[in-house]
Design an enzyme around this catalytic site. Sequence first.
Site, mmCIF file in Angstrom:
data_model
loop_
_atom_site.group_PDB
_atom_site.id
_atom_site.type_symbol
_atom_site.label_atom_id
_atom_site.label_comp_id
_atom_site.label_asym_id
_atom_site.label_seq_id
_atom_site.Cartn_x
_atom_site.Cartn_y
_atom_site.Cartn_z
ATOM 1 N N ASP A 208 -5.688 36.701 57.786
ATOM 2 C CA ASP A 208 -5.433 37.015 56.387
ATOM 3 C C ASP A 208 -6.643 36.648 55.519
ATOM 4 O O ASP A 208 -7.242 35.587 55.683
ATOM 5 C CB ASP A 208 -4.202 36.232 55.918
ATOM 6 C CG ASP A 208 -3.787 36.577 54.509
ATOM 7 O OD1 ASP A 208 -3.429 37.743 54.272
ATOM 8 O OD2 ASP A 208 -3.815 35.689 53.639
ATOM 9 N N GLU A 269 -8.522 40.970 58.176
ATOM 10 C CA GLU A 269 -8.193 41.640 56.925
ATOM 11 C C GLU A 269 -9.341 41.297 55.978
ATOM 12 O O GLU A 269 -9.367 40.227 55.369
ATOM 13 C CB GLU A 269 -6.868 41.149 56.349
ATOM 14 C CG GLU A 269 -6.486 41.925 55.080
ATOM 15 C CD GLU A 269 -5.694 41.117 54.070
ATOM 16 O OE1 GLU A 269 -4.987 41.741 53.256
ATOM 17 O OE2 GLU A 269 -5.773 39.871 54.088
#
Length: 552
Positions: A208, A269
């Site tokens: 993330d 990401e």
Amino acid sequence: MTDPTWWRQAAVYQIYPRSFSDSNGDGIGDLKGITAKVPYLQALGIDAVWLSPFYPSALADGGYDVDDYRNVDPKLGTLADFDEMTAALHAAGIKLIADIVPNHSSNRHEWFKEALASPKGSAARARYIFRDGKGENGELPPADWTSVFGGPAWERTTEADGTPGQWYMHIFAKEQPDLNWDNPEVREDFLTTLKFWSDRGVDGFRIDVAHALSKDLSEPLPMTAELGVEGQLLDGSHPFWDRDEVHGIYAEWRKLFNQYTPPRTAVAEAWVHASRRARYASPDGLGQAFNFDLLQADFDAGQFRTIITKNLAEAQATGASSTWVFSNHDVVRHATRYGLPSAAEAGNIKPGLGQDGKAWLLAGGKPGEVDVELGLARARAATALLLALPGSAYLYNGEELGLQEAGEIPESERQDPAFFRNPGVDIGRDGCRVPLPWTAEGTSFGFGDGGAHLPQPEWFAEYAASAQNGVDGSTLEFYRRALELRHELQSAETQEWVTSPADVLHFTRPGGWQSVTNFSSEPVDLPAGTVVLSSAPLVGGKLPANTTAWLV
């Protein structure tokens, strides 16, 4: 031994656990619910599951505020439930990718609670980013930076004696204090976390906000007006986005991943400029990075061709595997986006309405305001094209049902912090996180016996898995057939364009596999070959508008 390159052309299915399947009737999806659906996942034909955060959390940001990185949220289950789920997935031939949230912890993490109870300059505070405030009494934040969710990116603390204290940095919600990745203790602890889950059988990790870990917070901190954000994002000089130093962290991670057989995979990401994506996807780093370019494109042949050509060239040049995605837990579902008028077509009906869906949602979007038939046709066509491309395909739970975005959610029932922190500007992401419909009848459409944590619209019934199972032409059966054929036809990671009209994309894959997508409003002729898949029925032997066909 498992193929160490299994991930390069894998079909990965993202599960948002709280909205997938509820086994105990508390209204929240859980790990046992996922385990019970493994036969469904196996029949779908995916290669791996990407599991969004399942850690203990107050859900200030949908689970991306992590209290304990090496445990399971009690509402979702136990570590034993996790092991049972992992074993069931592996027995079905499905790999498991876990979501890791390294930029920030939650404000309930033991480390942060210790930091608040410790004095300025302490080792506990050094794990995070604390600064003195500006102004006569430190009443002003260290910089005027804005968080992603709106509002200031700095929050002032209150000392044990009740007096105002230092400020801590949070790029996202105030409940998500940023960790200090210059601190060796932080780095070592995350290596321990990655090893903990790898030892439990996790095959890979989704990282993330992978581009935010490294920060240059040397004084004086620049003010927003001084940042020149766009230019600096291209050269690694922004204080906290996409800095070059972040790759030293991922080199350490890669050494750990390579100790396993097969090596653990990872995908970043990283919302960065395309020219800087390659380093995240390098073999010495994470190995893959999300390509969100198609997700941000209109349903337009020219845009698709440019994006595909560019990304495949990048992948070939760097040795990485490209990734393709249309929907996830952060965006309006693509069956809805493609059913909205483009900005050019909206005219005076809804000024400013675009295919990102935000204007529609801000207006309290309803399915009747979307051309549902057009949106679904385009979504199926786009998905077939995506699945024909070399590289890995990331699918979001519910898209195989053709689910539309749930736009009508009362303000009183919304959960996403983006909605509350940016009222009237950001509607939030709840619409794509509504629990899935498994049956056309029953409590919460088969999600669980105790209702659903977000309200499900009545029209979910027609999209239920039970209503589509075994039904020829249904979106669920279309996905199953496409994924089955993809396994049979997929070969080398190459693709060649075939000359075609401007509104048609035609390419070949090794072995004579062809994909043809008609972006126009009229049927077009098909090339020679046998049609083995079509996202919509052919019309008089021709490929209809908004349709993709595969031929061999």
